[in-house]
Structures are given as C-alpha cells and as structure tokens.
Design a protein around this motif. Structure first.
Motif, short mmCIF file in Angstrom:
data_model
loop_
_atom_site.label_atom_id
_atom_site.label_comp_id
_atom_site.label_asym_id
_atom_site.label_seq_id
_atom_site.Cartn_x
_atom_site.Cartn_y
_atom_site.Cartn_z
N HIS A 30 -14.04 -2.23 -4.90
CA HIS A 30 -14.54 -2.36 -6.25
C HIS A 30 -13.57 -3.17 -7.10
O HIS A 30 -13.98 -4.08 -7.85
N ASN A 31 -12.28 -2.90 -6.99
CA ASN A 31 -11.29 -3.66 -7.75
C ASN A 31 -11.22 -5.13 -7.34
O ASN A 31 -11.03 -6.02 -8.16
N GLY A 40 -10.59 5.72 -1.20
CA GLY A 40 -9.63 4.64 -1.41
C GLY A 40 -10.19 3.28 -1.08
O GLY A 40 -9.98 2.30 -1.81
N ILE A 41 -10.92 3.16 0.02
CA ILE A 41 -11.53 1.88 0.39
C ILE A 41 -12.57 1.47 -0.64
O ILE A 41 -12.65 0.29 -1.02
N PHE A 42 -13.36 2.41 -1.10
CA PHE A 42 -14.37 2.10 -2.11
C PHE A 42 -13.72 1.53 -3.37
O PHE A 42 -14.16 0.51 -3.90
N GLY A 53 -12.58 -10.66 -8.99
CA GLY A 53 -13.16 -11.94 -8.59
C GLY A 53 -12.28 -12.71 -7.64
O GLY A 53 -12.42 -13.93 -7.50
N GLN A 54 -11.37 -12.08 -6.95
CA GLN A 54 -10.47 -12.78 -6.05
C GLN A 54 -10.92 -12.66 -4.59
O GLN A 54 -10.13 -12.84 -3.69
#
Length: 88
Positions: A80-81, A74-76, A86-87
């Motif tokens: 990645h998202n 989940g953290i990965f 780009g936020q």
C-alpha cells in the motif's frame, strides 16, 4: 523432582494412616484398599499437575496463525505504501 518427592511422601503417609484399619483385613482386602487409596491420590495429583495445560495447548495451536497474520499485515501495508508513493 520436588513434586515427585512430595507425592511419594504424601502417598506413604496416607498408607500409614490406613494401616491400622487394614490390620483386620486379609491380603486381598489390604491390596484392594491400598490400590484404591493410591489411585485416588494419584488422580488428585495428576489433576493438579495438568491444570493450565489447555491454555498452553490453545496458545501453541494459535501461534502460527498469529504470526502468519502479522506477515500478511506487513506485506499489505508495504504494498500500500509503495502504491501511495508511486515508486513502483
């Protein structure tokens, strides 16, 4: 409790079945026959009651690692998202 009563009834029945054969033995022989019969039947019931225990133990030992893998997964994906959007 149900299994305890079942085991006790079965053991007493087995001893009653052997009582005719034990009538000709002395006290030591009767004790030996009784002990052997009890140990044999207790071992049989113990084996039946512990069936499936290895699967439960394996599942309990692996469960924390499966949870940790899900957390890392989940953290990965979250990181990645964030990177893709780009936020950061």
């Amino acid at each position: 409790r149900k299994m305890t009563m079942q085991v006790a009834d079965d053991l007493s029945q087995q001893l009653q079945n052997k009582s005719q054969a034990m009538s000709e033995l002395d006290a030591t022989g009767r004790r030996l026959v009784t002990e052997q019969a009890l140990l044999q039947h207790i071992g049989r019931y113990r084996y039946n009651s512990e069936r499936g225990l290895p699967i439960l133990v394996t599942t309990a030992a692996i469960a924390p690692f499966i949870g940790l893998f899900g957390t890392v997964w989940g953290i990965f994906h979250s990181l990645h998202n964030i990177g893709v959007s780009g936020q950061a």
